[in-house]
Design a protein around this motif. Sequence first.
Motif, PDB file in Angstrom:
ATOM      1  N   GLY A  48     -10.245   7.061 -16.766  1.00 13.46           N
ATOM      2  CA  GLY A  48     -10.565   5.628 -16.794  1.00 13.46           C
ATOM      3  C   GLY A  48      -9.317   4.773 -16.971  1.00 13.46           C
ATOM      4  O   GLY A  48      -9.176   3.725 -16.336  1.00 13.46           O
ATOM      5  N   MET A  49      -8.391   5.232 -17.813  1.00 14.39           N
ATOM      6  CA  MET A  49      -7.140   4.485 -17.999  1.00 14.39           C
ATOM      7  C   MET A  49      -6.277   4.532 -16.737  1.00 14.39           C
ATOM      8  O   MET A  49      -5.642   3.530 -16.374  1.00 14.39           O
ATOM      9  CB  MET A  49      -6.365   5.020 -19.197  1.00 14.39           C
ATOM     10  CG  MET A  49      -6.990   4.627 -20.526  1.00 14.39           C
ATOM     11  SD  MET A  49      -5.986   5.064 -21.956  1.00 14.39           S
ATOM     12  CE  MET A  49      -6.299   6.825 -22.052  1.00 14.39           C
ATOM     13  N   ASN A  50      -6.264   5.673 -16.043  1.00 11.52           N
ATOM     14  CA  ASN A  50      -5.531   5.760 -14.777  1.00 11.52           C
ATOM     15  C   ASN A  50      -6.117   4.792 -13.751  1.00 11.52           C
ATOM     16  O   ASN A  50      -5.374   4.108 -13.034  1.00 11.52           O
ATOM     17  CB  ASN A  50      -5.573   7.188 -14.217  1.00 11.52           C
ATOM     18  CG  ASN A  50      -4.658   8.129 -14.948  1.00 11.52           C
ATOM     19  OD1 ASN A  50      -3.662   7.728 -15.533  1.00 11.52           O
ATOM     20  ND2 ASN A  50      -4.985   9.406 -14.912  1.00 11.52           N
ATOM     21  N   LEU A  51      -7.437   4.742 -13.686  1.00 16.58           N
ATOM     22  CA  LEU A  51      -8.109   3.832 -12.757  1.00 16.58           C
ATOM     23  C   LEU A  51      -7.811   2.383 -13.111  1.00 16.58           C
ATOM     24  O   LEU A  51      -7.444   1.579 -12.244  1.00 16.58           O
ATOM     25  CB  LEU A  51      -9.617   4.097 -12.776  1.00 16.58           C
ATOM     26  CG  LEU A  51     -10.489   3.179 -11.935  1.00 16.58           C
ATOM     27  CD1 LEU A  51     -10.100   3.247 -10.471  1.00 16.58           C
ATOM     28  CD2 LEU A  51     -11.959   3.557 -12.117  1.00 16.58           C
ATOM     29  N   THR A  52      -7.932   2.046 -14.379  1.00 14.82           N
ATOM     30  CA  THR A  52      -7.658   0.682 -14.834  1.00 14.82           C
ATOM     31  C   THR A  52      -6.202   0.302 -14.567  1.00 14.82           C
ATOM     32  O   THR A  52      -5.918  -0.804 -14.097  1.00 14.82           O
ATOM     33  CB  THR A  52      -7.980   0.536 -16.333  1.00 14.82           C
ATOM     34  OG1 THR A  52      -9.349   0.885 -16.540  1.00 14.82           O
ATOM     35  CG2 THR A  52      -7.736  -0.875 -16.824  1.00 14.82           C
TER      36      THR A  52
END
Length: 109
Positions: A48-52
């Motif tokens: 999720g942090m990579n996507l964000t």
Amino acid sequence: EIKKVLTQDTIYILMVYNPIVLLTSRGSQILANRQQKHTGAQSLATTGMNLTGSLIRTVTTIKEVGWDFHILRSYGVSITLNMILFTHIVMYRENTKRMLDDIKQKKKE
């Protein structure tokens, strides 16, 4: 400054090949997830942090650099692959839990 170390041609080549590197690294994980029907130790938070981060970098790039095709293409590929990985984690959640529980049980034996 990076321009003092690398030529414009080298920077261009790196930007052109970046999506290929992304597709190779993340694509292999996507294929493994799909074949195994679980995501192993992949973390929803990290993915999720990579996507964000990819989404934020895209907006920042548009604001700071403009609509640079090669940079935005790389971020677009990254967003797409991260979204697929994120979806796999949610979609295969139960299978992953069972697989991790099986590993824990085998360690106890």
